[in-house]
Design a protein around this motif. Sequence first.
Motif, PDB file in Angstrom:
ATOM      1  N   GLN A 159       2.655  -1.892 -11.445  1.00  0.00           N
ATOM      2  CA  GLN A 159       2.459  -3.329 -12.437  1.00  0.00           C
ATOM      3  C   GLN A 159       3.814  -3.622 -12.782  1.00  0.00           C
ATOM      4  OE1 GLN A 159       2.307  -2.869 -16.771  1.00  0.00           O
ATOM      5  NE2 GLN A 159       1.863  -4.783 -16.391  1.00  0.00           N
ATOM      6  N   PRO A 160       4.235  -5.196 -11.935  1.00  0.00           N
ATOM      7  CA  PRO A 160       5.756  -5.626 -11.683  1.00  0.00           C
ATOM      8  C   PRO A 160       6.528  -5.879 -12.315  1.00  0.00           C
ATOM      9  CG  PRO A 160       4.287  -6.927 -10.733  1.00  0.00           C
ATOM     10  CD  PRO A 160       3.160  -5.345 -11.186  1.00  0.00           C
ATOM     11  N   THR A 161       7.950  -6.189 -12.543  1.00  0.00           N
ATOM     12  CA  THR A 161       8.618  -7.133 -13.709  1.00  0.00           C
ATOM     13  C   THR A 161       8.246  -7.997 -13.741  1.00  0.00           C
ATOM     14  OG1 THR A 161      11.004  -6.634 -12.672  1.00  0.00           O
ATOM     15  CG2 THR A 161       9.400  -4.978 -14.330  1.00  0.00           C
ATOM     16  N   TYR A 162       8.943  -9.383 -14.020  1.00  0.00           N
ATOM     17  CA  TYR A 162       9.415 -10.214 -13.655  1.00  0.00           C
ATOM     18  C   TYR A 162      10.099 -10.869 -12.870  1.00  0.00           C
ATOM     19  CZ  TYR A 162       6.069 -13.293 -14.966  1.00  0.00           C
ATOM     20  OH  TYR A 162       3.847 -14.096 -15.987  1.00  0.00           O
ATOM     21  N   ASP A 163      11.209  -9.952 -12.504  1.00  0.00           N
ATOM     22  CA  ASP A 163      12.392 -10.020 -11.671  1.00  0.00           C
ATOM     23  C   ASP A 163      12.254  -9.501 -10.397  1.00  0.00           C
ATOM     24  OD1 ASP A 163      14.788 -10.869 -13.618  1.00  0.00           O
ATOM     25  OD2 ASP A 163      14.704  -9.041 -14.744  1.00  0.00           O
ATOM     26  N   GLN A 164      11.180  -8.455 -10.529  1.00  0.00           N
ATOM     27  CA  GLN A 164      10.264  -7.467  -8.834  1.00  0.00           C
ATOM     28  C   GLN A 164       9.622  -9.212  -8.285  1.00  0.00           C
ATOM     29  OE1 GLN A 164       8.837  -4.483 -10.554  1.00  0.00           O
ATOM     30  NE2 GLN A 164      10.086  -3.384  -9.005  1.00  0.00           N
ATOM     31  N   ASP A 281      -8.234  -9.816   4.262  1.00  0.00           N
ATOM     32  CA  ASP A 281      -8.243  -8.183   4.747  1.00  0.00           C
ATOM     33  C   ASP A 281      -6.406  -8.586   5.087  1.00  0.00           C
ATOM     34  OD1 ASP A 281      -7.347 -10.749   6.633  1.00  0.00           O
ATOM     35  OD2 ASP A 281      -7.307  -9.317   8.148  1.00  0.00           O
ATOM     36  N   LYS A 282      -5.751  -9.221   3.970  1.00  0.00           N
ATOM     37  CA  LYS A 282      -4.808  -9.320   3.329  1.00  0.00           C
ATOM     38  C   LYS A 282      -4.414  -8.764   2.050  1.00  0.00           C
ATOM     39  CE  LYS A 282      -3.159 -11.200   8.033  1.00  0.00           C
ATOM     40  NZ  LYS A 282      -4.487 -11.564   7.715  1.00  0.00           N
ATOM     41  N   LEU A 283      -4.993  -8.997   1.147  1.00  0.00           N
ATOM     42  CA  LEU A 283      -5.168  -9.524  -0.428  1.00  0.00           C
ATOM     43  C   LEU A 283      -5.040  -7.599  -0.943  1.00  0.00           C
ATOM     44  CD1 LEU A 283      -6.068 -10.863  -2.081  1.00  0.00           C
ATOM     45  CD2 LEU A 283      -8.078 -10.160  -2.506  1.00  0.00           C
ATOM     46  N   GLY A 284      -3.665  -7.816  -1.469  1.00  0.00           N
ATOM     47  CA  GLY A 284      -2.861  -6.242  -2.276  1.00  0.00           C
ATOM     48  C   GLY A 284      -2.816  -7.104  -3.519  1.00  0.00           C
ATOM     49  N   PHE A 285      -3.767  -6.740  -5.006  1.00  0.00           N
ATOM     50  CA  PHE A 285      -3.767  -6.994  -6.022  1.00  0.00           C
ATOM     51  C   PHE A 285      -2.472  -5.978  -7.465  1.00  0.00           C
ATOM     52  CE2 PHE A 285      -7.278  -5.039  -4.890  1.00  0.00           C
ATOM     53  CZ  PHE A 285      -7.792  -3.993  -5.605  1.00  0.00           C
ATOM     54  N   ALA A 286      -2.017  -6.379  -8.103  1.00  0.00           N
ATOM     55  CA  ALA A 286      -1.046  -5.532  -9.593  1.00  0.00           C
ATOM     56  C   ALA A 286      -1.595  -6.546 -10.405  1.00  0.00           C
ATOM     57  CB  ALA A 286       0.287  -5.526  -8.800  1.00  0.00           C
ATOM     58  N   GLN A 287      -0.943  -5.645 -11.102  1.00  0.00           N
ATOM     59  CA  GLN A 287      -1.227  -6.472 -13.032  1.00  0.00           C
ATOM     60  C   GLN A 287      -0.472  -6.976 -13.681  1.00  0.00           C
ATOM     61  OE1 GLN A 287      -0.811  -3.095 -15.652  1.00  0.00           O
ATOM     62  NE2 GLN A 287      -1.942  -1.420 -14.322  1.00  0.00           N
ATOM     63  N   ALA A 288      -0.143  -8.285 -14.093  1.00  0.00           N
ATOM     64  CA  ALA A 288      -0.095  -9.237 -14.003  1.00  0.00           C
ATOM     65  C   ALA A 288       1.305  -8.854 -15.067  1.00  0.00           C
ATOM     66  CB  ALA A 288      -0.804  -9.942 -15.543  1.00  0.00           C
ATOM     67  N   PRO A 289       2.487  -9.346 -14.630  1.00  0.00           N
ATOM     68  CA  PRO A 289       4.081  -9.307 -14.717  1.00  0.00           C
ATOM     69  C   PRO A 289       4.601  -8.867 -16.346  1.00  0.00           C
ATOM     70  CG  PRO A 289       3.633 -10.640 -12.625  1.00  0.00           C
ATOM     71  CD  PRO A 289       2.473 -10.806 -13.666  1.00  0.00           C
ATOM     72  N   VAL A 290       5.242  -8.439 -16.061  1.00  0.00           N
ATOM     73  CA  VAL A 290       5.995  -7.593 -17.669  1.00  0.00           C
ATOM     74  C   VAL A 290       7.374  -8.737 -17.678  1.00  0.00           C
ATOM     75  CG1 VAL A 290       4.436  -6.434 -18.002  1.00  0.00           C
ATOM     76  CG2 VAL A 290       6.531  -5.519 -17.051  1.00  0.00           C
ATOM     77  N   ALA A 291       8.041  -8.414 -18.669  1.00  0.00           N
ATOM     78  CA  ALA A 291       9.150  -8.689 -19.192  1.00  0.00           C
ATOM     79  C   ALA A 291       9.846  -7.610 -19.980  1.00  0.00           C
ATOM     80  CB  ALA A 291       9.249 -10.175 -18.845  1.00  0.00           C
ATOM     81  N   SER A 292      10.465  -7.816 -20.935  1.00  0.00           N
ATOM     82  CA  SER A 292      11.283  -7.115 -22.337  1.00  0.00           C
ATOM     83  C   SER A 292      10.318  -6.494 -23.141  1.00  0.00           C
ATOM     84  CB  SER A 292      12.570  -7.765 -22.677  1.00  0.00           C
ATOM     85  OG  SER A 292      11.698  -8.905 -23.526  1.00  0.00           O
ATOM     86  N   TRP A 293       8.675  -7.486 -23.005  1.00  0.00           N
ATOM     87  CA  TRP A 293       7.848  -6.866 -24.022  1.00  0.00           C
ATOM     88  C   TRP A 293       6.492  -6.944 -23.055  1.00  0.00           C
ATOM     89  CZ3 TRP A 293       7.203  -4.375 -27.965  1.00  0.00           C
ATOM     90  CH2 TRP A 293       5.316  -4.263 -29.150  1.00  0.00           C
TER      91      TRP A 293
END
Length: 439
Positions: A159-164, A281-293
Amino acid sequence: MISKTRFLGLLAATMLAGTTTVHAQTRLTIATVNNGDMIVMQKLSSRFEQQNPDIKLDWVVLEENVLRQRVTTDIATKGGQYDVLTIGTYEVPIWAKQGWLKKFDDLPAGYDTEDVLKPVREGLSHENTLYALPFYGESSMTYYRTDLVEKAGMTMPEQPTYDQIKEIAAKIHDPANQVYGICLRGKPGWGENMALISTMVNTFGGRWFDTDWKPMIDSPEWTQAVGFYIDLLKNYGPPGASSNGFNENLAMFSNGQCGIWIDATVAAGMLFNPQTSKVSDKLGFAQAPVASWPKGSNWLWSWALAVPESSKKEEAAKKFVTWATSKEYIQLVGETEGWVSVPPGTRTSTYETKQYAEAAPFARFVLTAIESTDPINTTREPKPYVGVQFVGIPEFQAIGTQTGQTMAAALTGQMKLDQALKTAQSAAQRAVRQAGYAK
């Protein structure tokens, strides 16, 4: 005594009349959106017509913003142009309350209503009664090119942050080779750019209205969220981003032109399918990004099929809607189009199907995203409305669309950000005051 010639003539006329009666058809006009899953539904609907030779389907397939405008106008004026409407979790409870939709309170036992995911089922209900049946359900997530991220020496968090997200987008941005760091919705519309921007506002700590229905669009949280959004697209997005909605970004990512894309979970099946995606064949996925909340960063939506009160063909229309949203239809798509292509996010049984689990490695991830969304407790500060990426009031369609237009103007540089936010703030304030929400 009747002549043989006259007798044969009468017999032929009788047989012809009988044939006409047998083949008399009820014609249903279906309004739907030009998304991939709906195109498959249109393709496979010939099976329904074969099973129901007395029903003929006529299709009106429209771009998302146009669809919303036309079906809203038709149902509000009781025009009766359509027998089946493709609408979503925003419209259903509002239109049901107005008496504009027919109830689905007489479904056959085999439909198995309890199999429909609870957040989706509740979003399509009014006073505990279903008024539409879900064709597919979705939340939002982050897609990325694993090869580009690895080449840049980066790692995408679960789960990335928007900064990441910004840091990774900057590293993989390669416009000289038509590969852009990030693709996001820029096309104006309450269900287009504002779907994403609303979730960004949520996770940056903002909200559409305070508990007294005062708009909060010119708040520091909106300024930070929209400023971040504009910065991402201006520096690391494709040219002409203000023209790109879901379908345009899907096409770009599928062709290998986007390094990161934050959008609907329904795209996962299309991007993972080698028949529709060059980067499967190159698809990665993660959760929607978060910020302070962290809450409210991923949306909740369902495209559903409903029957308007103005339709005079209720029985046939309900029969089609029930078929197109059934377990049997999902099985049909799996067998004919491949299990990775089945409409996601509607039924528990889909996620319990071995073929789907094997074909769609993202399945459990998507299910978790949908089940974890909370349309009520979404924002850091309390809010008076239900909805994650929309405000569940009739006036929001106009408020959201106008806000989307000013955000697009800020993105293209036609308006400064503070001016765009103040303009949207004033319009929203005027709308809720006129509607009687705010004093």
